[in-house]
Design a protein around this motif. Structure first.
Motif, PDB file in Angstrom:
ATOM      1  N   ILE A  33       0.883  -1.163   0.000  1.00 41.65           N
ATOM      2  CA  ILE A  33       0.000   0.000   0.000  1.00 41.65           C
ATOM      3  C   ILE A  33       0.919   1.211   0.000  1.00 41.65           C
ATOM      4  O   ILE A  33       1.720   1.380   0.917  1.00 41.65           O
ATOM      5  N   LEU A  34       0.818   2.027  -1.051  1.00 36.77           N
ATOM      6  CA  LEU A  34       1.734   3.145  -1.230  1.00 36.77           C
ATOM      7  C   LEU A  34       1.010   4.485  -1.104  1.00 36.77           C
ATOM      8  O   LEU A  34      -0.160   4.604  -1.453  1.00 36.77           O
ATOM      9  N   SER A  35       1.758   5.484  -0.619  1.00 30.82           N
ATOM     10  CA  SER A  35       1.243   6.847  -0.577  1.00 30.82           C
ATOM     11  C   SER A  35       1.378   7.456  -1.970  1.00 30.82           C
ATOM     12  O   SER A  35       1.942   6.847  -2.880  1.00 30.82           O
ATOM     13  N   ASP A  38       4.871   7.407  -3.136  1.00 29.81           N
ATOM     14  CA  ASP A  38       5.457   6.055  -3.133  1.00 29.81           C
ATOM     15  C   ASP A  38       6.095   5.641  -1.809  1.00 29.81           C
ATOM     16  O   ASP A  38       6.972   4.778  -1.782  1.00 29.81           O
ATOM     17  N   VAL A  40       5.846   3.496   1.496  1.00 31.46           N
ATOM     18  CA  VAL A  40       5.099   2.296   1.869  1.00 31.46           C
ATOM     19  C   VAL A  40       4.319   2.574   3.156  1.00 31.46           C
ATOM     20  O   VAL A  40       4.885   2.935   4.181  1.00 31.46           O
ATOM     21  N   LEU A  41       3.008   2.401   3.075  1.00 30.33           N
ATOM     22  CA  LEU A  41       2.119   2.617   4.220  1.00 30.33           C
ATOM     23  C   LEU A  41       1.733   1.301   4.887  1.00 30.33           C
ATOM     24  O   LEU A  41       1.321   1.286   6.036  1.00 30.33           O
ATOM     25  N   HIS A  67      -4.540   0.423  -3.817  1.00 28.14           N
ATOM     26  CA  HIS A  67      -4.544   1.855  -4.138  1.00 28.14           C
ATOM     27  C   HIS A  67      -5.609   2.596  -3.322  1.00 28.14           C
ATOM     28  O   HIS A  67      -5.334   3.646  -2.734  1.00 28.14           O
ATOM     29  N   GLY A  70      -4.550   2.942   0.211  1.00 27.82           N
ATOM     30  CA  GLY A  70      -3.559   4.001   0.346  1.00 27.82           C
ATOM     31  C   GLY A  70      -4.204   5.376   0.429  1.00 27.82           C
ATOM     32  O   GLY A  70      -3.816   6.215   1.248  1.00 27.82           O
ATOM     33  N   GLU A  74      -3.981   7.794   3.767  1.00 27.64           N
ATOM     34  CA  GLU A  74      -3.474   9.165   3.685  1.00 27.64           C
ATOM     35  C   GLU A  74      -4.516  10.179   4.127  1.00 27.64           C
ATOM     36  O   GLU A  74      -4.208  11.132   4.831  1.00 27.64           O
TER      37      GLU A  74
END
Length: 106
Positions: A33-35, A38, A40-41, A67, A70, A74
């Motif tokens: 899971i990317l912000s 990019d 990593v979350l 996605h 993410g 955020e």
């Protein structure tokens, strides 16, 4: 993305095979899971009770879900930061012994 079609034979699971076996887990597909920048979350993982290989639709779905996760993570972080800033400002105003004026350039 890490695809483990069969945990019983995948070397990545050597140290964790007993744990997976105790839950009868035989396959795992994991996507980061990317912000937006990019970072990593976390990971979005799917586990299966039988060995399983993802098809094209499965891959698109896990990518989309990671996605969306993410975006949600955020957004929650931004909301938490906003709430924290508001609480600090409120505390500052409530504890101030002098007058406080808000101004702008005009």
């Amino acid at each position: 993305m890490v695809i483990t079609e069969n945990i019983e034979i995948d070397p990545l699971w050597n140290q964790y095979r007993e744990v997976a076996d105790s839950f009868h887990i035989r396959a795992c597909w994991s996507h980061p899971i990317l912000s937006a920048n990019d970072q990593v979350l976390g990971t979005f993982a799917l586990y299966y009770y039988e060995p399983k290989k993802p098809n094209h639709l499965d891959l698109k779905l896990i990518h989309s879900l990671a996605h969306i996760a993410g975006i949600a993570i955020e957004r929650k972080r931004i909301e938490d930061l906003k709430t924290e800033r508001e609480a600090r400002y409120r505390s500052l105003v409530e504890q101030a012994s002098d007058a406080i004026f808000l101004t702008d350039q005009e």
